[in-house]
Scaffold this active site. Structure first.
Site, PDB file in Angstrom:
ATOM      1  N   LYS A 179       0.853  -1.187   0.000  1.00  0.00           N
ATOM      2  CA  LYS A 179       0.000   0.000   0.000  1.00  0.00           C
ATOM      3  C   LYS A 179       0.891   1.241   0.000  1.00  0.00           C
ATOM      4  O   LYS A 179       1.354   1.695   1.042  1.00  0.00           O
ATOM      5  CB  LYS A 179      -0.930   0.049   1.209  1.00  0.00           C
ATOM      6  N   GLY A 232       6.808   5.037   8.412  1.00  0.00           N
ATOM      7  CA  GLY A 232       6.049   6.273   8.462  1.00  0.00           C
ATOM      8  C   GLY A 232       6.159   6.924   9.821  1.00  0.00           C
ATOM      9  O   GLY A 232       7.125   6.710  10.565  1.00  0.00           O
ATOM     10  N   GLU A 254       9.242   1.043  11.264  1.00  0.00           N
ATOM     11  CA  GLU A 254      10.369   1.975  11.083  1.00  0.00           C
ATOM     12  C   GLU A 254       9.770   3.359  11.055  1.00  0.00           C
ATOM     13  O   GLU A 254       9.093   3.748  10.112  1.00  0.00           O
ATOM     14  CB  GLU A 254      11.117   1.642   9.779  1.00  0.00           C
ATOM     15  N   GLY A 256       9.654   7.615  13.048  1.00  0.00           N
ATOM     16  CA  GLY A 256      10.266   8.938  12.904  1.00  0.00           C
ATOM     17  C   GLY A 256      11.595   9.075  13.621  1.00  0.00           C
ATOM     18  O   GLY A 256      12.091   8.151  14.262  1.00  0.00           O
ATOM     19  N   CYS A 288      13.477  10.675   7.490  1.00  0.00           N
ATOM     20  CA  CYS A 288      13.544  10.333   8.916  1.00  0.00           C
ATOM     21  C   CYS A 288      14.937  10.510   9.487  1.00  0.00           C
ATOM     22  O   CYS A 288      15.089  10.688  10.698  1.00  0.00           O
ATOM     23  CB  CYS A 288      13.068   8.896   9.138  1.00  0.00           C
ATOM     24  N   GLU A 382       9.745  16.418  15.544  1.00  0.00           N
ATOM     25  CA  GLU A 382      10.330  16.079  14.252  1.00  0.00           C
ATOM     26  C   GLU A 382       9.766  17.061  13.225  1.00  0.00           C
ATOM     27  O   GLU A 382       8.569  17.040  12.934  1.00  0.00           O
ATOM     28  CB  GLU A 382       9.990  14.643  13.858  1.00  0.00           C
TER      29      GLU A 382
END
Length: 484
Positions: A179, A232, A254, A256, A288, A382
């Protein structure tokens, strides 16, 4: 040479047991962020599309997993060759759809090819171990595919971060539901589908379903999906992890980062400032691994800032498709607003803009902030924009404390004139990756890529580390005759 992706012919479709219209004929306009032009129309998957794809993948997986290892490896190698052949076309999509400058696009393709080739080496590696046992029976442990793997990939490095999960999952015998983000459905989805279609992957083994949170939630919760690989934001990653955990399925998260680049008082400042500029401004800071905090020793802070500002002012900003620029556009208006808000609120708290700080349409210039304290948004959040907040510290102890003062733990970098000093300091940093006398943005297909804390759940991407994500152990014993 024919085109790899015929966006006119594929308009409104998803790749699921061949190309077909999305349920309800839902589509999204693929918009060029630099100009606002519509580049294509992609199909948007819903929960029904995901359920259909998961069932199809479950049917196709056993035959794919049973193929000889060399046959699966060959498909991955052919996909790499197809990507090399169509490099120029894919660069165009990475630049226009994702706002990447050409150098970033070229690097992403080179890394994606390497991911495919490293994945192609996995099937022919040893699959298990011979275990201690008595004389009348054998005992072995072997790794077997999970079955169906779901991959949810982001928009910022769309091709690489899709293939980083898709390629090893396929290589190790799984079927895959991908996706991609609806902001980059071509580079992050259609290209992947076409690579494997051209490479001869059997139908039904890979499904590509561009979609939003509805499709992501359906993929994560579908009982046919044994594992989810998500790249994400930490906020969404927590939701994915919660759903996967409730279903007792594996999740690789996985997430920020709020990464520190530490500049000590013995660091050569010319190279440190150049590294700092790259780490904060590469791809508009929308990665990231970007350096979100420059933690600088007071003895060199003034000179470092002067050099960092010079580096920032040298960089050009504009449309990466029509000009030779260093920074392209922000991906969308929402990300631009977020960056502006963090800078504005930090300035209201006492920070100073030394350069940049004013958007021009979809473009945000390289921005350097000084006077940043540990309670400001520029330190705590972030940013995901081209902003370099500078935090001044008095000694190594304060530098380590500032670097570790975050829930994230992805990557850190240390600039110093002493390798031994850098190594000692690295031992005290709570991050999954540390780079001494380099910058924070580093990627290789063969390393254990991942973070600590809110940057991930301990899973790792990269070459042989993929075995831990996409296979499970099975113990087998065998006797020559019946036992008593």
């Amino acid at each position: 040479m024919t085109s790899l992706v015929d966006t006119a012919g594929l308009a409104g479709t998803v790749f699921s047991d061949g190309w077909r219209s999305a349920s309800g004929d839902a589509v999204v306009e693929v918009v060029e962020p630099a100009t606002g032009k519509t580049l294509a129309r992609a199909g948007v998957a819903d929960a029904a599309d995901v359920a259909r794809a998961a069932a199809g993948a479950a049917r196709a997986q056993p035959a794919w997993g049973a193929l000889p290892a060399t046959a699966r490896a060959a498909v991955l190698r052919r996909a790499a060759a197809v990507l090399e052949e169509h490099r120029a076309e894919v660069v165009r999509w990475l630049v226009r759809e994702g706002g990447a400058v050409r150098a970033k696009a070229e690097t992403e393709i080179a890394d994606a090819v390497e991911e495919l080739l490293q994945a192609a080496a996995l099937p022919t590696q040893p699959h298990g171990q011979v275990l201690p046992c008595g004389p009348d029976r054998s005992s072995t442990a072997r790794r077997v595919p999970l079955g169906v793997v779901g991959v949810i990939s982001p928009w910022n490095v769309p091709l690489l971060l899709a293939l980083r999960s898709v390629a090893p999952a396929l290589a190790l015998g799984n079927a895959v539901l991908l996706k991609p983000d609806v902001r980059t459905p071509v580079a992050g989805g259609y290209v992947v589908a076409r690579l494997f279609e051209e490479a001869g992957l059997p139908e039904g083994v890979l499904h590509v379903l561009p979609g939003d949170a509805v499709a992501g939630g359906a993929l994560t919760s579908d009982p046919a999906v044994a594992m989810v690989s998500f790249t994400g934001s930490t906020a969404v990653g927590r939701e994915v992890g919660a759903v996967a955990g409730h279903a007792l399925k594996r999740a690789s998260l996985e997430l920020g980062g709020n990464n520190a680049l530490i500049v000590l008082d013995d660091a050569p400042l010319e190279t440190a400032a150049a590294a700092g500029a790259f780490a904060s401004f590469f791809h508009q800071g929308q990665i990231c691994m970007a350096a979100g905090r420059h933690i600088v020793h007071a003895a060199v802070a003034e000179e470092y800032v002067r050099r960092l500002v010079e580096e920032a002012r040298r960089l050009t900003v504009g449309d990466p498709w029509t000009g030779q620029v260093d920074l392209g556009p922000m991906i969308d208006a929402g990300q631009l607003r977020r960056t502006r808000a963090i800078v504005r609120d930090s300035v209201a708290g006492g920070a100073e803009v030394r350069c940049g700080g004013v958007a021009d349409g979809p473009f945000y210039p390289p921005t350097v902030l000084t006077g940043v304290s540990r309670d400001m948004p520029a330190f705590t959040e972030e940013i995901f924009g081209p902003v370099a907040p500078v935090v001044v510290v008095q000694d190594e102890e304060e530098a380590v404390a500032a670097a570790n003062d975050t829930e994230y733990g992805l990557v850190a970098a240390v600039r110093t004139g002493s390798l031994e000093r850098g190594l000692r300091l690295a031992d005290r940093l709570r991050t999954g990756m540390v780079h001494i006398n380099d910058q924070t943005v580093n990627h290789q297909a063969v390393v254990p890529f991942g973070g600590f804390g809110a940057s991930g759940n301990g899973a790792r991407h990269g070459a042989q580390f993929a075995w831990d994500s996409y296979t499970q152990w099975q113990w087998i014993t065998a006797r020559a005759g019946e036992s008593a």
